[in-house]
Design an enzyme around this catalytic site. Structure first.
Site, PDB file in Angstrom:
ATOM      1  N   GLY A 197       0.856  -1.189   0.000  1.00  0.00           N
ATOM      2  CA  GLY A 197       0.000   0.000   0.000  1.00  0.00           C
ATOM      3  C   GLY A 197       0.880   1.223   0.000  1.00  0.00           C
ATOM      4  N   GLY A 239       2.815   3.475   1.513  1.00  0.00           N
ATOM      5  CA  GLY A 239       3.438   3.615   2.827  1.00  0.00           C
ATOM      6  C   GLY A 239       3.915   5.033   3.084  1.00  0.00           C
ATOM      7  CE  LYS A 267       8.028   7.356  -4.163  1.00  0.00           C
ATOM      8  NZ  LYS A 267       8.365   6.730  -5.454  1.00  0.00           N
ATOM      9  CG  ASP A 321      11.099   7.522   7.373  1.00  0.00           C
ATOM     10  OD1 ASP A 321      10.595   7.230   6.268  1.00  0.00           O
ATOM     11  OD2 ASP A 321      12.229   8.016   7.493  1.00  0.00           O
ATOM     12  N   GLY A 322       7.613   6.824   6.386  1.00  0.00           N
ATOM     13  CA  GLY A 322       6.654   7.579   5.576  1.00  0.00           C
ATOM     14  C   GLY A 322       7.266   8.738   4.806  1.00  0.00           C
ATOM     15  CG  ASP A 381       4.966  -3.540  -5.133  1.00  0.00           C
ATOM     16  OD1 ASP A 381       5.538  -4.597  -5.448  1.00  0.00           O
ATOM     17  OD2 ASP A 381       5.546  -2.624  -4.510  1.00  0.00           O
TER      18      ASP A 381
HETATM   19  P1  AMP Z   1       9.004   0.547  -3.078  1.00  0.00           P
HETATM   20  O1  AMP Z   1      10.092  -0.457  -2.949  1.00  0.00           O
HETATM   21  O2  AMP Z   1       9.497   1.967  -2.942  1.00  0.00           O
HETATM   22  O3  AMP Z   1       8.139   0.341  -4.267  1.00  0.00           O
HETATM   23  O4  AMP Z   1       8.088   0.370  -1.796  1.00  0.00           O
HETATM   24  C1  AMP Z   1       7.465  -0.833  -1.408  1.00  0.00           C
HETATM   25  C2  AMP Z   1       6.462  -0.552  -0.317  1.00  0.00           C
HETATM   26  O5  AMP Z   1       7.089   0.057   0.801  1.00  0.00           O
HETATM   27  C3  AMP Z   1       5.355   0.383  -0.700  1.00  0.00           C
HETATM   28  O6  AMP Z   1       4.216  -0.055  -0.029  1.00  0.00           O
HETATM   29  C4  AMP Z   1       5.831   1.713  -0.210  1.00  0.00           C
HETATM   30  O7  AMP Z   1       4.761   2.607  -0.006  1.00  0.00           O
HETATM   31  C5  AMP Z   1       6.510   1.324   1.091  1.00  0.00           C
HETATM   32  N1  AMP Z   1       7.575   2.237   1.481  1.00  0.00           N
HETATM   33  C6  AMP Z   1       8.723   2.482   0.834  1.00  0.00           C
HETATM   34  N2  AMP Z   1       9.481   3.384   1.505  1.00  0.00           N
HETATM   35  C7  AMP Z   1       8.786   3.709   2.599  1.00  0.00           C
HETATM   36  C8  AMP Z   1       9.029   4.588   3.721  1.00  0.00           C
HETATM   37  N3  AMP Z   1      10.141   5.321   3.819  1.00  0.00           N
HETATM   38  N4  AMP Z   1       8.088   4.662   4.674  1.00  0.00           N
HETATM   39  C9  AMP Z   1       6.976   3.927   4.598  1.00  0.00           C
HETATM   40  N5  AMP Z   1       6.690   3.085   3.608  1.00  0.00           N
HETATM   41  C10 AMP Z   1       7.577   2.972   2.613  1.00  0.00           C
HETATM   42 MG    MG Z   2       6.595   0.972  -5.058  1.00  0.00          MG
END
Ligand code: AMP
Ligand code: MG
Length: 485
Positions: free
Chosen positions: A90, A92, A113, A125-126, A252
């Site tokens: 989702g 994040g 983002k 940490d979002g 995803d």
């Molecule tokens: P990604 O590898 O960037 O495609 O991220 C995979 C998942 O991790 C997705 O659900 C992102 O929203 C979540 N995500 C990535 N980085 C962060 C972060 N710093 N804080 C919270 N969620 C994250």
């Molecule tokens: Mg992603």
């Protein structure tokens, strides 16, 4: 043209309700300031470029201010990451602020983002750091200028908010635009959590909003899957033809629209290398450059699995089989144009593969070679480029075949113009992005803006910009781009 407060919202995805997304307010970052904005992306929302410099702009895209009609939501999805299924992902750290429609009637998702914690943040940490936000911004706008389908980026807003990665960095936010943020993983989520009604709601939404032409077909879902296969075949052909390596092709990160989506440790090839792995956490090379083709096919089969409640399995299999031939037709067509070949011939595939092998063995810069091949009449061009190859005999043999192939075509006074129109002079090389990031981290945003400007016209020679059209220096060839962004 509109001012910022004149945007018209119509939040179609938010209206699907809480099974699909969760209402979350953005968490503002400190002392927000504009790092860079894209005039081209502003135009998609009918916004005047000058609006980017109004104080309210940085506030809107850093979580300090919201339009009354915005409905920020964190979307839920799942997906296959490095081949294994992750049941709940989702947004994040991203929020769908709302959907805006422009005067041409197009809808654009506004997605922020780095907007803070959401129910899907897991251990994160979002936040997004300045470095990765600049990379996403530059990549989106550069791919678009090359004619490669992609999400767009409106702006990057920097801040003083500290965030921890390998070291302490600063948080930033990037405002992403796309007609939809729905990923393969959205369909997988409702399939694997056994929510057939919600899966249907999602399917009907995607059909009505993004594939309305499929509703006229006898089997709308099958027609939609076919369109997704077609779009992805074309997308991956463009990545391969231009040497773009995505790095994290998890399901995803795959858009149902067939656009480049979720930029992480991506890279354009400098020297041609079919085995190039841009993501240094990818130990097995699952997402290496040449694996992008079979992986896209694999990802489409993961989507097909999630669509089995709607489509007969045999029909799904047959449609999946279209991927490779479609990919190859697009790829060969584009590569022919890059080589200046007017018509197709059966031997073209071997001609292209042999050239790539020679480049690989001699570490030849992929995109610069093709650009230079169009600089002069073909016989002179190959004579000049010959020096770049260690295997001169091999290259001479290839050149002879190439020249013979061109001779059949006849004289071509437009050769340079035609080839330069598809062969970029300027590319978002990792080291160029890194230089811009280093300056931005010191508070100087000029280099990000200059690089962005150059990359919006990658095919046109721009006076004074020779420094951006070179092979990378030695230090710039082996940058390890961190996945923690
Ligand atoms: P990604 O590898 O960037 O495609 O991220 C995979 C998942 O991790 C997705 O659900 C992102 O929203 C979540 N995500 C990535 N980085 C962060 C972060 N710093 N804080 C919270 N969620 C994250
Ligand atoms: Mg992603």
């Amino acid at each position: 043209m509109k001012a910022l407060d004149e945007l018209t919202f119509d939040n179609r995805f938010a209206r699907l309700g809480d099974a699909f997304s969760t209402s979350v307010l953005p968490d503002p970052i400190d002392n927000p300031r504009l790092v860079v904005a894209s005039d081209g992306a502003m135009a998609l929302l009918d916004l005047e470029p000058t609006e980017a410099h109004s104080p309210v702009f940085a506030q809107l895209f850093s979580g300090h201010k919201l339009w009354a009609e915005a409905q920020p939501r964190a979307m839920v999805y799942s997906g296959h990451q490095f081949g294994g299924y992750s049941p709940r992902l989702g947004d994040g750290r991203g929020l769908l602020l709302g959907e805006v429609y422009n005067d041409a009637g197009e809808h654009w998702d506004l997605h922020l983002k780095g907007a803070g914690l959401t129910p899907y943040s897991r251990m994160g940490d979002g936040r997004a750091v300045l470095r990765s936000s600049i990379r996403e911004f530059l990549a989106s706008e550069a791919l678009h200028a090359l004619g490669i389908p992609t999400s767009r980026a409106l702006c990057v807003i920097g801040s003083d908010t500290p965030v921890w990665r390998e070291t302490q960095e600063r948080a930033a936010m990037v405002l992403r635009l796309a007609p939809s943020h729905i990923r393969f993983g959205h369909f997988e989520y409702f399939y694997y959590t056994k929510q057939p009604e919600q899966a249907k709601v999602l399917g009907e939404h995607v059909l009505a909003m993004h594939f309305p032409e499929c509703l006229e077909q006898p089997e709308p879902y099958l027609a939609m899957f076919r369109a997704i296969v077609e779009r992805n075949a074309e997308l991956i052909a463009k990545w391969q033809a231009y040497g773009f390596c995505h790095g994290v092709m998890n399901t995803d990160n795959m858009s149902i629209l067939g656009i480049t989506f979720d930029f992480g440790p991506f890279a354009f090839l400098d020297d041609f290398d079919a085995n190039f792995i841009c993501n240094h956490s990818d130990d097995q090379g699952r997402y290496s450059f040449s694996n992008q083709v079979p992986i896209a096919h694999w990802n489409l089969s993961a989507l097909a699995q999630a669509l089995t409640p709607f489509i007969n399995v045999q029909a799904l299999r047959e449609t999946l089989e279209l991927f490779l031939p479609l990919y190859e037709a697009h790829y060969l067509d584009l590569m022919r144009r890059r080589l200046g070949l007017a018509q197709g011939e059966d031997s073209d595939k071997a001609l292209i593969e042999d050239l790539l092998r020679l480049m690989q063995n001699s570490s030849v810069d992929y995109n610069l070679f093709l650009r230079r091949l169009g600089d002069q009449p073909a016989a002179q061009a190959v004579a000049t480029l010959r020096d770049d190859f260690i295997d001169r005999d091999g290259f001479d043999h290839w050149s002879a075949r190439y020249l013979q192939r061109l001779a059949v075509q006849g004289d071509d006074p437009e050769r340079t113009a035609r080839m330069h129109a598809v062969n970029p002079l300027y590319l978002l090389r990792n080291y160029l992005a890194q230089n811009a990031i280093d300056a931005a981290q010191q508070g100087d945003y000029e280099e990000v803006r200059r690089l962005h400007n150059v990359l919006t016209r990658p095919f046109d020679e721009q006076p004074g910009m020779q420094a951006y059209a070179q092979r990378p220096p030695e230090w710039g060839k082996h940058l390890e781009i961190s996945c923690s962004s």
